[in-house]
Scaffold this motif. Structure first.
Motif, PDB file in Angstrom:
ATOM      1  N   HIS A   1      -2.560  -5.467 -19.533  1.00 61.58           N
ATOM      2  CA  HIS A   1      -2.879  -6.798 -19.082  1.00 61.58           C
ATOM      3  C   HIS A   1      -3.867  -7.550 -19.797  1.00 61.58           C
ATOM      4  O   HIS A   1      -3.603  -8.746 -20.274  1.00 61.58           O
ATOM      5  CB  HIS A   1      -3.563  -6.725 -17.499  1.00 61.58           C
ATOM      6  CG  HIS A   1      -4.049  -8.099 -17.118  1.00 61.58           C
ATOM      7  ND1 HIS A   1      -5.227  -8.532 -17.089  1.00 61.58           N
ATOM      8  CD2 HIS A   1      -3.244  -9.048 -16.363  1.00 61.58           C
ATOM      9  CE1 HIS A   1      -5.267 -10.021 -16.715  1.00 61.58           C
ATOM     10  NE2 HIS A   1      -4.003 -10.216 -16.175  1.00 61.58           N
TER      11      HIS A   1
ATOM     12  N   ALA B   1     -10.456 -10.385  -6.073  1.00 61.67           N
ATOM     13  CA  ALA B   1      -9.335 -10.171  -7.046  1.00 61.67           C
ATOM     14  C   ALA B   1      -9.709  -9.680  -8.235  1.00 61.67           C
ATOM     15  O   ALA B   1      -8.963  -8.769  -8.887  1.00 61.67           O
ATOM     16  CB  ALA B   1      -8.483 -11.431  -7.020  1.00 61.67           C
TER      17      ALA B   1
ATOM     18  N   ARG C   1      -6.474   0.364  -8.032  1.00 55.89           N
ATOM     19  CA  ARG C   1      -5.421  -0.710  -7.996  1.00 55.89           C
ATOM     20  C   ARG C   1      -4.607  -0.359  -9.329  1.00 55.89           C
ATOM     21  O   ARG C   1      -3.378  -0.426  -9.398  1.00 55.89           O
ATOM     22  CB  ARG C   1      -5.928  -1.660  -7.765  1.00 55.89           C
ATOM     23  CG  ARG C   1      -4.744  -2.983  -7.704  1.00 55.89           C
ATOM     24  CD  ARG C   1      -4.733  -4.087  -6.576  1.00 55.89           C
ATOM     25  NE  ARG C   1      -3.823  -4.909  -6.657  1.00 55.89           N
ATOM     26  CZ  ARG C   1      -2.804  -4.901  -6.053  1.00 55.89           C
ATOM     27  NH1 ARG C   1      -2.291  -3.621  -5.664  1.00 55.89           N
ATOM     28  NH2 ARG C   1      -1.710  -5.820  -6.215  1.00 55.89           N
TER      29      ARG C   1
ATOM     30  N   ALA D   1      -9.757  -6.033  -9.428  1.00 52.42           N
ATOM     31  CA  ALA D   1      -8.718  -5.295  -9.795  1.00 52.42           C
ATOM     32  C   ALA D   1      -8.453  -4.777 -11.207  1.00 52.42           C
ATOM     33  O   ALA D   1      -7.917  -3.954 -11.540  1.00 52.42           O
ATOM     34  CB  ALA D   1      -7.382  -6.001  -9.010  1.00 52.42           C
TER      35      ALA D   1
ATOM     36  N   GLN E   1       3.021 -12.919  -7.062  1.00 53.72           N
ATOM     37  CA  GLN E   1       2.736 -12.151  -8.239  1.00 53.72           C
ATOM     38  C   GLN E   1       4.077 -11.674  -8.889  1.00 53.72           C
ATOM     39  O   GLN E   1       4.091 -11.578 -10.237  1.00 53.72           O
ATOM     40  CB  GLN E   1       2.003 -10.853  -7.741  1.00 53.72           C
ATOM     41  CG  GLN E   1       0.688 -11.148  -7.298  1.00 53.72           C
ATOM     42  CD  GLN E   1      -0.222  -9.853  -7.026  1.00 53.72           C
ATOM     43  OE1 GLN E   1       0.362  -9.182  -6.069  1.00 53.72           O
ATOM     44  NE2 GLN E   1      -1.121  -9.534  -7.532  1.00 53.72           N
TER      45      GLN E   1
ATOM     46  N   HIS F   1      -2.431 -18.779 -12.291  1.00 49.45           N
ATOM     47  CA  HIS F   1      -2.642 -17.314 -12.150  1.00 49.45           C
ATOM     48  C   HIS F   1      -4.174 -16.971 -12.415  1.00 49.45           C
ATOM     49  O   HIS F   1      -4.662 -16.320 -11.745  1.00 49.45           O
ATOM     50  CB  HIS F   1      -1.944 -16.650 -13.049  1.00 49.45           C
ATOM     51  CG  HIS F   1      -1.988 -15.112 -13.247  1.00 49.45           C
ATOM     52  ND1 HIS F   1      -2.068 -14.323 -12.532  1.00 49.45           N
ATOM     53  CD2 HIS F   1      -2.818 -14.376 -14.167  1.00 49.45           C
ATOM     54  CE1 HIS F   1      -2.555 -13.097 -12.499  1.00 49.45           C
ATOM     55  NE2 HIS F   1      -2.873 -13.197 -14.038  1.00 49.45           N
TER      56      HIS F   1
HETATM   57  C1  HEM Z   1      -8.959 -14.881 -17.663  1.00 51.37           C
HETATM   58  C2  HEM Z   1      -7.746 -14.712 -17.675  1.00 51.37           C
HETATM   59  C3  HEM Z   1      -7.303 -13.980 -16.399  1.00 51.37           C
HETATM   60  C4  HEM Z   1      -7.501 -13.305 -15.477  1.00 51.37           C
HETATM   61  C5  HEM Z   1      -8.911 -13.601 -14.906  1.00 51.37           C
HETATM   62  C6  HEM Z   1      -6.560 -12.475 -14.790  1.00 51.37           C
HETATM   63  C7  HEM Z   1      -6.630 -11.906 -13.680  1.00 51.37           C
HETATM   64  C8  HEM Z   1      -5.714 -10.979 -12.964  1.00 51.37           C
HETATM   65  C9  HEM Z   1      -5.923 -10.074 -11.856  1.00 51.37           C
HETATM   66  C10 HEM Z   1      -7.018 -10.114 -11.157  1.00 51.37           C
HETATM   67  C11 HEM Z   1      -4.825  -9.483 -11.686  1.00 51.37           C
HETATM   68  C12 HEM Z   1      -4.494  -8.469 -10.542  1.00 51.37           C
HETATM   69  C13 HEM Z   1      -4.069  -9.234  -9.265  1.00 51.37           C
HETATM   70  C14 HEM Z   1      -3.880  -8.237  -8.254  1.00 51.37           C
HETATM   71  O1  HEM Z   1      -4.566  -7.260  -8.279  1.00 51.37           O
HETATM   72  O2  HEM Z   1      -3.030  -8.061  -7.208  1.00 51.37           O
HETATM   73  C15 HEM Z   1      -3.663 -10.036 -12.755  1.00 51.37           C
HETATM   74  C16 HEM Z   1      -2.365  -9.685 -12.769  1.00 51.37           C
HETATM   75  C17 HEM Z   1      -1.524 -10.043 -13.667  1.00 51.37           C
HETATM   76  N1  HEM Z   1      -1.984 -10.954 -14.707  1.00 51.37           N
HETATM   77 FE1  HEM Z   1      -3.601 -11.632 -15.137  1.00 51.37          FE
HETATM   78  N2  HEM Z   1      -5.271 -12.616 -15.516  1.00 51.37           N
HETATM   79  C18 HEM Z   1      -5.772 -13.345 -16.807  1.00 51.37           C
HETATM   80  C19 HEM Z   1      -4.869 -13.855 -17.493  1.00 51.37           C
HETATM   81  C20 HEM Z   1      -3.457 -13.458 -17.802  1.00 51.37           C
HETATM   82  C21 HEM Z   1      -2.427 -13.912 -18.665  1.00 51.37           C
HETATM   83  C22 HEM Z   1      -2.785 -14.929 -19.965  1.00 51.37           C
HETATM   84  C23 HEM Z   1      -1.251 -13.254 -18.327  1.00 51.37           C
HETATM   85  C24 HEM Z   1      -0.046 -13.610 -18.888  1.00 51.37           C
HETATM   86  C25 HEM Z   1       0.192 -14.390 -20.063  1.00 51.37           C
HETATM   87  C26 HEM Z   1      -1.412 -12.459 -17.197  1.00 51.37           C
HETATM   88  C27 HEM Z   1      -0.492 -11.864 -16.520  1.00 51.37           C
HETATM   89  C28 HEM Z   1      -0.792 -11.161 -15.538  1.00 51.37           C
HETATM   90  C29 HEM Z   1       0.300 -10.320 -14.754  1.00 51.37           C
HETATM   91  C30 HEM Z   1       1.921 -10.320 -15.208  1.00 51.37           C
HETATM   92  C31 HEM Z   1      -0.189  -9.715 -13.566  1.00 51.37           C
HETATM   93  C32 HEM Z   1       0.587  -8.847 -12.438  1.00 51.37           C
HETATM   94  C33 HEM Z   1       1.357  -9.896 -11.440  1.00 51.37           C
HETATM   95  C34 HEM Z   1       0.091 -10.698 -10.837  1.00 51.37           C
HETATM   96  O3  HEM Z   1      -0.761 -10.010 -10.349  1.00 51.37           O
HETATM   97  O4  HEM Z   1       0.319 -12.110 -10.652  1.00 51.37           O
HETATM   98  N3  HEM Z   1      -2.725 -12.642 -16.806  1.00 51.37           N
HETATM   99  N4  HEM Z   1      -4.379 -10.715 -13.405  1.00 51.37           N
END
Ligand code: HEM
Length: 350
Positions: A132, A316, A123, A319, A229, A305
């Protein structure tokens, strides 16, 4: 220490300009009434009163901002910042945590329907995961250290005591100042890597109308990123950029005038009457309020998120962990993306 400095500044201050909205001094010399020079022990309440009431003059000091001797609006700003502003910030954050908890209680963990297929597909590649996690780790530290600046004196100080709080806050401030650059690099990289997949399309409307399928009632189709997303992506990019700019204005005080330029731009496009010609001090005060407000909104979005990317949805996290997801998970949440990979014969996975 401060008194001689004030007197020296005051000695540079020339009265005699027409009254204006603030007590801002200007650097340009002018042909007006003769300069008022105060002697070291002289206390001129009338001069201070005039300054406070908006009387303007000029200073010979090279730094125009230093020529603003009194800014009465600062008092209102401080009251707002420590009062209603802080209260609302707290409610927004508590609201986000409460919503996530309520959602978890009602809906539980979203399962992979029919269970995992046991076959995984790629992915996200290494660069995408690096972007990320760079953004995520820096953001989390920035959020915690920033929240300490906003709420620490009320919440943390009574718990850990003055000495520990001083050390924590000082190191927190260093981290906040330097990690900000990692966060900026992270959002720039994420923007370049993912903007293409985040352009809204017609499937997003159906996805939104069906509540993303999270509330039950079937799974709306989605390509690589669904509307939820995309919302997270654009929030991170746009609010993150705004946070970065206002943060730079705070890091390098009196260097940028982002609010003045933005207000002038908005006025010219929308015919509004936002105030322009802001004093350097007002610029800084607006930057503090805006930086805090935007950060609280973005933290609230990121709480949602993190929930859905970890405990909220089975399958999830992998990924962004390993970069690979279960085929059934991918079909359930991103059917059009899987279909596209099949068309391109990228599937089945190794
Ligand atoms: C422990 C903290 C976090 C975890 C567990 C996490 C987890 C994830 C995961 C699993 C995805 C992929 C989703 C998919 O495969 O469709 C993702 C995507 C993403 N993450 Fe995180 N994330 C974290 C923190 C953050 C933070 C702090 C930001 C920005 C300030 C962020 C921004 C994004 C963005 C922009 C994407 C792409 C869009 C989306 O999938 O919503 N993430 N994140």
């Amino acid at each position: 220490m401060r008194r001689p400095l004030l007197l020296a500044l005051l000695a540079l201050f020339l009265l005699g300009f027409p009254p204006a909205g603030s007590a801002r001094a200007q650097t340009a010399p002018s042909a007006g009434p003769p300069p008022v020079t105060l002697q070291p022990e002289e206390s001129r309440a009338d001069i201070w009163r005039a300054i406070r009431q908006g009387e303007r003059g000029t200073v010979a000091a090279p730094n125009a901002a230093g020529g603003q001797l009194v800014q009465s609006e600062g008092e209102a700003w401080r009251e707002l910042r420590l009062g209603a502003y802080k209260l609302w910030a707290g409610w927004i954050l508590l609201g986000a945590v409460g919503l996530v908890a309520l959602f978890f209680a009602l809906r539980g963990r979203v399962p992979i329907e029919g269970g995992p297929a046991g076959t995984t597909i790629r992915r996200f590649n290494g660069i995408e995961r690096f972007a990320h996690w760079l953004t995520a780790t820096t953001f989390i530290v920035l959020a915690l250290t920033g929240l300490n600046l906003m709420f620490g004196r009320t919440l943390l100080l009574p718990l850990v005591g003055k000495d520990a709080f001083a050390v924590l806050t000082q190191w927190g401030k260093f981290l906040h100042n330097y990690l900000a650059f990692g966060f900026m690099a992270g959002i720039a990289l994420m923007f370049v890597l993912w903007v293409w997949y985040n352009i809204p399309n017609r499937h997003d409307i159906v996805w939104i109308l069906k509540g993303g399928g999270l509330l039950g009632g079937g799974h709306p189709s989605a390509k690589r990123f669904n509307a939820g997303q995309k919302f997270v992506f654009w929030s991170v990019v746009l609010l993150g950029t705004s946070l970065s700019l206002s943060g730079l204005q705070l890091l390098f005080p009196f260097t940028f005038h982002f609010f003045d330029s933005t207000f002038a731009f908005v006025n010219s496009w929308f015919g509004t009457a936002l105030p322009t010609g802001l004093s350097p001090m007002a610029e800084q005060q607006l930057a503090v309020l805006w930086h805090g407000l935007v950060s609280v909104v973005l933290i609230a979005i990121v709480i949602g998120h993190i929930y859905i990317g970890s405990i909220g949805m089975e399958g999830a996290f992998q990924a962004m962990g390993s970069g690979r997801v279960d085929l059934n998970w991918a079909r359930q949440h991103h059917d059009l993306w899987v279909a596209e990979l099949e068309r391109k014969r990228v599937l089945p996975a190794e």
